[in-house]
Design a protein around this motif. Sequence first.
Motif, PDB file in Angstrom:
ATOM      1  N   HIS A   9       0.800  -1.226   0.000  1.00 39.93           N
ATOM      2  CA  HIS A   9       0.000   0.000   0.000  1.00 39.93           C
ATOM      3  C   HIS A   9       0.836   1.280   0.000  1.00 39.93           C
ATOM      4  O   HIS A   9       0.377   2.320  -0.463  1.00 39.93           O
ATOM      5  CB  HIS A   9      -1.007   0.002   1.167  1.00 39.93           C
ATOM      6  N   ASP A  10       2.076   1.229   0.509  1.00 39.12           N
ATOM      7  CA  ASP A  10       2.906   2.435   0.534  1.00 39.12           C
ATOM      8  C   ASP A  10       4.120   2.354  -0.385  1.00 39.12           C
ATOM      9  O   ASP A  10       5.048   3.170  -0.263  1.00 39.12           O
ATOM     10  CB  ASP A  10       3.370   2.726   1.965  1.00 39.12           C
ATOM     11  N   LEU A  11       4.122   1.419  -1.330  1.00 40.17           N
ATOM     12  CA  LEU A  11       5.276   1.324  -2.230  1.00 40.17           C
ATOM     13  C   LEU A  11       5.442   2.581  -3.077  1.00 40.17           C
ATOM     14  O   LEU A  11       6.546   2.878  -3.546  1.00 40.17           O
ATOM     15  CB  LEU A  11       5.154   0.106  -3.144  1.00 40.17           C
ATOM     16  N   GLY A  12       4.365   3.328  -3.259  1.00 39.50           N
ATOM     17  CA  GLY A  12       4.467   4.568  -4.021  1.00 39.50           C
ATOM     18  C   GLY A  12       5.323   5.621  -3.350  1.00 39.50           C
ATOM     19  O   GLY A  12       5.712   6.609  -3.983  1.00 39.50           O
ATOM     20  N   LEU A  13       5.643   5.429  -2.063  1.00 39.59           N
ATOM     21  CA  LEU A  13       6.474   6.384  -1.331  1.00 39.59           C
ATOM     22  C   LEU A  13       7.959   6.050  -1.405  1.00 39.59           C
ATOM     23  O   LEU A  13       8.773   6.787  -0.864  1.00 39.59           O
ATOM     24  CB  LEU A  13       6.045   6.413   0.148  1.00 39.59           C
ATOM     25  N   THR A  14       8.307   4.964  -2.051  1.00 43.08           N
ATOM     26  CA  THR A  14       9.690   4.498  -2.073  1.00 43.08           C
ATOM     27  C   THR A  14      10.487   5.142  -3.211  1.00 43.08           C
ATOM     28  O   THR A  14       9.912   5.700  -4.151  1.00 43.08           O
ATOM     29  CB  THR A  14       9.735   2.969  -2.234  1.00 43.08           C
ATOM     30  N   PRO A  15      11.826   5.065  -3.159  1.00 44.87           N
ATOM     31  CA  PRO A  15      12.665   5.623  -4.237  1.00 44.87           C
ATOM     32  C   PRO A  15      12.319   5.066  -5.613  1.00 44.87           C
ATOM     33  O   PRO A  15      12.588   5.732  -6.629  1.00 44.87           O
ATOM     34  CB  PRO A  15      14.080   5.215  -3.813  1.00 44.87           C
ATOM     35  N   ARG A  16      11.719   3.895  -5.660  1.00 42.34           N
ATOM     36  CA  ARG A  16      11.281   3.305  -6.934  1.00 42.34           C
ATOM     37  C   ARG A  16      10.398   4.274  -7.723  1.00 42.34           C
ATOM     38  O   ARG A  16      10.374   4.265  -8.955  1.00 42.34           O
ATOM     39  CB  ARG A  16      10.520   2.014  -6.608  1.00 42.34           C
ATOM     40  N   HIS A  17       9.657   5.127  -7.000  1.00 42.58           N
ATOM     41  CA  HIS A  17       8.720   6.044  -7.654  1.00 42.58           C
ATOM     42  C   HIS A  17       9.109   7.510  -7.413  1.00 42.58           C
ATOM     43  O   HIS A  17       8.243   8.390  -7.404  1.00 42.58           O
ATOM     44  CB  HIS A  17       7.300   5.776  -7.165  1.00 42.58           C
ATOM     45  N   ALA A  18      10.393   7.748  -7.250  1.00 42.03           N
ATOM     46  CA  ALA A  18      10.861   9.097  -6.925  1.00 42.03           C
ATOM     47  C   ALA A  18      10.580  10.119  -8.020  1.00 42.03           C
ATOM     48  O   ALA A  18      10.582  11.320  -7.755  1.00 42.03           O
ATOM     49  CB  ALA A  18      12.358   9.060  -6.621  1.00 42.03           C
ATOM     50  N   ARG A  19      10.339   9.648  -9.251  1.00 47.37           N
ATOM     51  CA  ARG A  19      10.060  10.590 -10.343  1.00 47.37           C
ATOM     52  C   ARG A  19       8.624  10.500 -10.840  1.00 47.37           C
ATOM     53  O   ARG A  19       8.272  11.143 -11.838  1.00 47.37           O
ATOM     54  CB  ARG A  19      11.028  10.334 -11.501  1.00 47.37           C
ATOM     55  N   SER A  20       7.817   9.744 -10.166  1.00 43.12           N
ATOM     56  CA  SER A  20       6.422   9.600 -10.591  1.00 43.12           C
ATOM     57  C   SER A  20       5.660  10.901 -10.374  1.00 43.12           C
ATOM     58  O   SER A  20       5.892  11.624  -9.407  1.00 43.12           O
ATOM     59  CB  SER A  20       5.748   8.480  -9.795  1.00 43.12           C
ATOM     60  N   THR A  21       4.760  11.190 -11.289  1.00 40.49           N
ATOM     61  CA  THR A  21       3.924  12.387 -11.157  1.00 40.49           C
ATOM     62  C   THR A  21       2.466  12.038 -10.882  1.00 40.49           C
ATOM     63  O   THR A  21       1.625  12.931 -10.817  1.00 40.49           O
ATOM     64  CB  THR A  21       4.005  13.248 -12.431  1.00 40.49           C
ATOM     65  N   GLU A  76     -11.759  -7.017   1.738  1.00 46.15           N
ATOM     66  CA  GLU A  76     -10.328  -6.850   1.500  1.00 46.15           C
ATOM     67  C   GLU A  76      -9.972  -5.382   1.284  1.00 46.15           C
ATOM     68  O   GLU A  76      -8.887  -4.929   1.669  1.00 46.15           O
ATOM     69  CB  GLU A  76      -9.883  -7.679   0.288  1.00 46.15           C
ATOM     70  N   ILE A  77     -10.871  -4.648   0.651  1.00 44.14           N
ATOM     71  CA  ILE A  77     -10.664  -3.216   0.431  1.00 44.14           C
ATOM     72  C   ILE A  77     -10.823  -2.459   1.745  1.00 44.14           C
ATOM     73  O   ILE A  77     -10.001  -1.621   2.116  1.00 44.14           O
ATOM     74  CB  ILE A  77     -11.650  -2.687  -0.631  1.00 44.14           C
ATOM     75  N   ALA A  78     -11.885  -2.779   2.462  1.00 48.61           N
ATOM     76  CA  ALA A  78     -12.173  -2.095   3.724  1.00 48.61           C
ATOM     77  C   ALA A  78     -11.067  -2.299   4.751  1.00 48.61           C
ATOM     78  O   ALA A  78     -10.704  -1.376   5.491  1.00 48.61           O
ATOM     79  CB  ALA A  78     -13.499  -2.593   4.284  1.00 48.61           C
ATOM     80  N   LEU A  79     -10.499  -3.502   4.795  1.00 51.97           N
ATOM     81  CA  LEU A  79      -9.576  -3.817   5.881  1.00 51.97           C
ATOM     82  C   LEU A  79      -8.160  -3.303   5.643  1.00 51.97           C
ATOM     83  O   LEU A  79      -7.395  -3.159   6.600  1.00 51.97           O
ATOM     84  CB  LEU A  79      -9.587  -5.319   6.152  1.00 51.97           C
ATOM     85  N   VAL A  80      -7.786  -3.020   4.401  1.00 55.79           N
ATOM     86  CA  VAL A  80      -6.515  -2.314   4.201  1.00 55.79           C
ATOM     87  C   VAL A  80      -6.622  -0.931   4.835  1.00 55.79           C
ATOM     88  O   VAL A  80      -5.759  -0.516   5.615  1.00 55.79           O
ATOM     89  CB  VAL A  80      -6.141  -2.222   2.708  1.00 55.79           C
ATOM     90  N   ALA A  82      -9.641 -10.353  -8.732  1.00 57.05           N
ATOM     91  CA  ALA A  82      -8.778 -10.234  -7.561  1.00 57.05           C
ATOM     92  C   ALA A  82      -7.795  -9.075  -7.731  1.00 57.05           C
ATOM     93  O   ALA A  82      -7.543  -8.314  -6.787  1.00 57.05           O
ATOM     94  CB  ALA A  82      -8.021 -11.536  -7.340  1.00 57.05           C
ATOM     95  N   VAL A  83      -7.247  -8.928  -8.925  1.00 57.94           N
ATOM     96  CA  VAL A  83      -6.312  -7.831  -9.201  1.00 57.94           C
ATOM     97  C   VAL A  83      -7.000  -6.489  -8.976  1.00 57.94           C
ATOM     98  O   VAL A  83      -6.445  -5.586  -8.324  1.00 57.94           O
ATOM     99  CB  VAL A  83      -5.774  -7.927 -10.642  1.00 57.94           C
ATOM    100  N   THR A  84      -8.204  -6.357  -9.489  1.00 56.14           N
ATOM    101  CA  THR A  84      -8.945  -5.098  -9.348  1.00 56.14           C
ATOM    102  C   THR A  84      -9.263  -4.804  -7.889  1.00 56.14           C
ATOM    103  O   THR A  84      -9.201  -3.648  -7.445  1.00 56.14           O
ATOM    104  CB  THR A  84     -10.245  -5.157 -10.166  1.00 56.14           C
ATOM    105  N   MET A  85      -9.579  -5.837  -7.133  1.00 51.07           N
ATOM    106  CA  MET A  85      -9.898  -5.644  -5.721  1.00 51.07           C
ATOM    107  C   MET A  85      -8.702  -5.086  -4.961  1.00 51.07           C
ATOM    108  O   MET A  85      -8.821  -4.132  -4.190  1.00 51.07           O
ATOM    109  CB  MET A  85     -10.351  -6.963  -5.098  1.00 51.07           C
ATOM    110  N   VAL A  86      -7.531  -5.671  -5.177  1.00 51.70           N
ATOM    111  CA  VAL A  86      -6.341  -5.203  -4.473  1.00 51.70           C
ATOM    112  C   VAL A  86      -5.937  -3.821  -4.965  1.00 51.70           C
ATOM    113  O   VAL A  86      -5.554  -2.948  -4.169  1.00 51.70           O
ATOM    114  CB  VAL A  86      -5.186  -6.214  -4.642  1.00 51.70           C
ATOM    115  N   TRP A  87      -6.019  -3.600  -6.283  1.00 54.60           N
ATOM    116  CA  TRP A  87      -5.707  -2.273  -6.821  1.00 54.60           C
ATOM    117  C   TRP A  87      -6.585  -1.218  -6.149  1.00 54.60           C
ATOM    118  O   TRP A  87      -6.099  -0.159  -5.719  1.00 54.60           O
ATOM    119  CB  TRP A  87      -5.938  -2.250  -8.333  1.00 54.60           C
ATOM    120  N   THR A  88      -7.859  -1.494  -6.031  1.00 56.61           N
ATOM    121  CA  THR A  88      -8.797  -0.541  -5.427  1.00 56.61           C
ATOM    122  C   THR A  88      -8.484  -0.326  -3.952  1.00 56.61           C
ATOM    123  O   THR A  88      -8.535   0.810  -3.453  1.00 56.61           O
ATOM    124  CB  THR A  88     -10.241  -1.045  -5.596  1.00 56.61           C
ATOM    125  N   ALA A  89      -8.150  -1.393  -3.242  1.00 53.15           N
ATOM    126  CA  ALA A  89      -7.827  -1.269  -1.820  1.00 53.15           C
ATOM    127  C   ALA A  89      -6.670  -0.309  -1.604  1.00 53.15           C
ATOM    128  O   ALA A  89      -6.695   0.534  -0.692  1.00 53.15           O
ATOM    129  CB  ALA A  89      -7.490  -2.637  -1.242  1.00 53.15           C
TER     130      ALA A  89
END
Length: 212
Positions: A65-77, A124-128, A101-108
């Motif tokens: 859920h927080d991978l978007g905060l990592t250096p991997r995405h340091a240039r993402s807009t 699964e969405i609610a509990l994340v 299943a993919v859509t459910m996790v993406w949405t969560a």
Amino acid sequence: MPATLHEVTVPDSALATEATELVRDLTDELLYHHSRRVYYFGALRGRHRGLTVDPELLYVGAMFHDLGLTPRHARSTQRFEIDGADDAAEFLRRHGLPEQAVTMVWTAIALHTTPEIPHHLAPEIALVLAGVEVDVMGLAFDEMTNADRAAVVAEHPRPDFKRRILEAFHRGLAHRQATTFGNIKADVEARFDPTFVRIDFTEGVLASPWPE
């Protein structure tokens, strides 16, 4: 790494193991332990409510859920929530999971900073979001026992967590402040950056090209 912590089981599967290893590689101790706590706290809140979930999907949602905060995405807009959601979707497709299943996790993951709405969607969405609420803001703190909370924190400590997680949010958002529009993360940028100017929705409406 215990498989069970106070009756909450981490999935013992190749998918969950690879998710753990991937997140371990991409995050620091702060985000790794936070993500694990989100899984445990979300699962505990689900147990309290009598919800039935797919533990693998909940686990991947929590861990990514927080991978978007990592250096991997340091240039993402784009919004950091979408970065993490996209990473999870790619990971799950690689493992051959169905699109539902993919859509459910993406949405969560995409909605984990949006209050209330996820609680009206699939468990699964609610509990994340539920796990994030406990760990970051202490919401529903008393929905679990002192022993449950203590067991989770003993396994995944949170030293100086309040300050450090806010700083991590700011590091992941400073280069894309416009993505905080309509989102609680605008509060983070307002605290850390004295030059930050919130995008004003009302000004956007009044400045639109419509004559009235």
